[in-house]
Design an enzyme around this catalytic site. Structure first.
Site, PDB file in Angstrom:
ATOM      1  CB  CYS A   1      40.658  42.465  47.954  1.00 42.97           C
ATOM      2  SG  CYS A   1      41.875  43.745  47.590  1.00 42.97           S
TER       3      CYS A   1
ATOM      4  CB  CYS B   1      44.355  41.650  47.518  1.00 41.47           C
ATOM      5  SG  CYS B   1      43.582  42.982  48.433  1.00 41.47           S
ATOM      6  CG  ASP B   2      43.294  37.945  46.438  1.00 41.26           C
ATOM      7  OD1 ASP B   2      44.459  38.039  46.868  1.00 41.26           O
ATOM      8  OD2 ASP B   2      42.306  37.795  47.169  1.00 41.26           O
TER       9      ASP B   2
END
Ligand code: NAP
Length: 324
Positions: free
Chosen positions: A151, A154-155
């Site tokens: 993701c 997200c990261d």
């Protein structure tokens, strides 16, 4: 030899314990609906109690946590919050369902005795989530959240100035690659063919981006690094040539699958298996059955959107029960 035991009819049964299931549990418990959460089993990487966030080390975009927190801590907090208001939990995986009549029925193994238990409820919230498809390499278990991610939203932030690879040739892969160029020094898209599956507009954007390069006709045979990603071992499927691509971040973007197999034939799904809900609500076509989180969302897939739809599902269930 196992046997089937039945339990009393509940007001609300929640299947799944990611952010959507646990938020639904908090709301349903605070509405005095005594929810039971069938929270799954730690049997595979993402299909487990707590859902995909159990695989995420740092979460910095969940509102309210200035310094961020670890995915498992966020899920433990949500679970404790639901338990505080009376939600109950069973660590078990649903084996089959029957939504053809009231009460709705769900079968799962008792975690202690191994007996099959029939759970009955007037309303069911399905929050079983989705899982990212992985390459199937042993190194993935070791390196997930240690340079290996599924993701970018997200990261991506953690990869400032890194050299990154994205695996896949679809819209997700190119979307992730384009997003990652905000942080990365270079982004290399590794695709197993020479033609991208992604839409033309995404291809154009990716080709125009000076930070993105492509490795064609190639598959990942292994990921280098013991405690963090150090590179990708690639094999060219046409020439047979092997190479080590030195990267410190790898994003696997080869698709997602919703965890809906058990609902086949019981709930409406789109062609990819995501549950269909009445737009603007969490209601499925079956009265009393609601769907929340990634199991019905192939678009946003964020902890906060999953939690939001879990809240919606609990409120929808509560109103549906009131109207009974
Ligand atoms: P997808 O379209 O199914 O693409 C998956 C890609 O991964 C394909 O290029 C496939 O290669 C590759 N792949 C699959 N298994 C692999 C493996 N084991 N090893 C290496 N490569 C593998 O999935 P997606 O990109 O997640 O998209 C899903 C749907 O969401 C699509 O309809 C897409 O259009 C949509 N979507 C849209 C947007 C957008 O419009 N912004 C963004 C994301 C997703 P092959 O091509 O060789 O099969």
């Amino acid at each position: 030899m196992t046997q089937t035991n039945a339990t009393p009819v509940r007001e609300v049964l929640i299947i799944g314990s990611g952010p959507s299931g646990l938020t639904a549990a908090i709301y349903a418990a605070r509405a005095n609906l005594s929810p039971l959460v069938l929270e799954g089993q730690p049997s595979s990487t993402s299909d487990q109690p707590g859902g995909q966030l159990m695989l995420t080390t740092d979460i910095e975009n969940f509102p309210g946590f200035v310094d961020g927190l670890a995915g498992p801590d966020l899920m433990a907090n949500m679970r404790a919050q639901a338990a505080r208001f009376g939600a109950e939990f069973l660590t078990t995986k649903v084996e089959r369902v029957d939504f053809s009549a009231q009460p709705l029925r769900v079968w799962a193994q008792d975690p202690n005795s191994g007996d099959e238990v029939e759970h009955m409820a007037r309303s069911v919230i399905v929050a079983t989530g989705a899982r990212s498809l992985m390459l199937g390499l042993p190194a993935e278990d070791r390196l997930i959240s240690r340079g290996l991610s599924t993701c970018a939203t997200c990261d991506g932030f953690f990869f400032r100035g890194h050299r990154i690879a994205v695996i896949g040739g679809g819209d997700s892969a190119l979307e992730e690659a384009i997003f990652l160029t905000k942080f990365a020094e270079t982004v290399t898209v590794v695709h197993r063919r020479k033609e991208l599956r992604a839409s033309k507009i995404m291809q154009d954007r990716a080709y125009k981006n000076p930070k993105i390069r492509f490795v064609w006709d190639s598959v990942v045979t292994d990921i280098a690094g013991e405690s963090k990603v150090e590179g990708l071992h690639l094999r060219n499927l046409v020439s047979g040539e092997e190479q080590l691509l030195e990267v410190s971040g790898v994003f696997v973007a080869i698709g997602h699958v919703p965890n809906t197999a058990v609902f086949n034939g019981h709930l409406d799904m789109d062609e990819s298996g995501y549950l269909l809900t009445v737009p603007g609500t969490t209601a499925t076509k079956v009265p009393g059955v609601f769907a929340a989180g990634d199991v019905q969302d192939s678009k946003y897939r964020q902890a906060i959107t999953a939690a939001g739809s879990g809240c919606m599902a609990a409120i929808d269930a509560e109103r549906w029960l009131e109207a009974l």
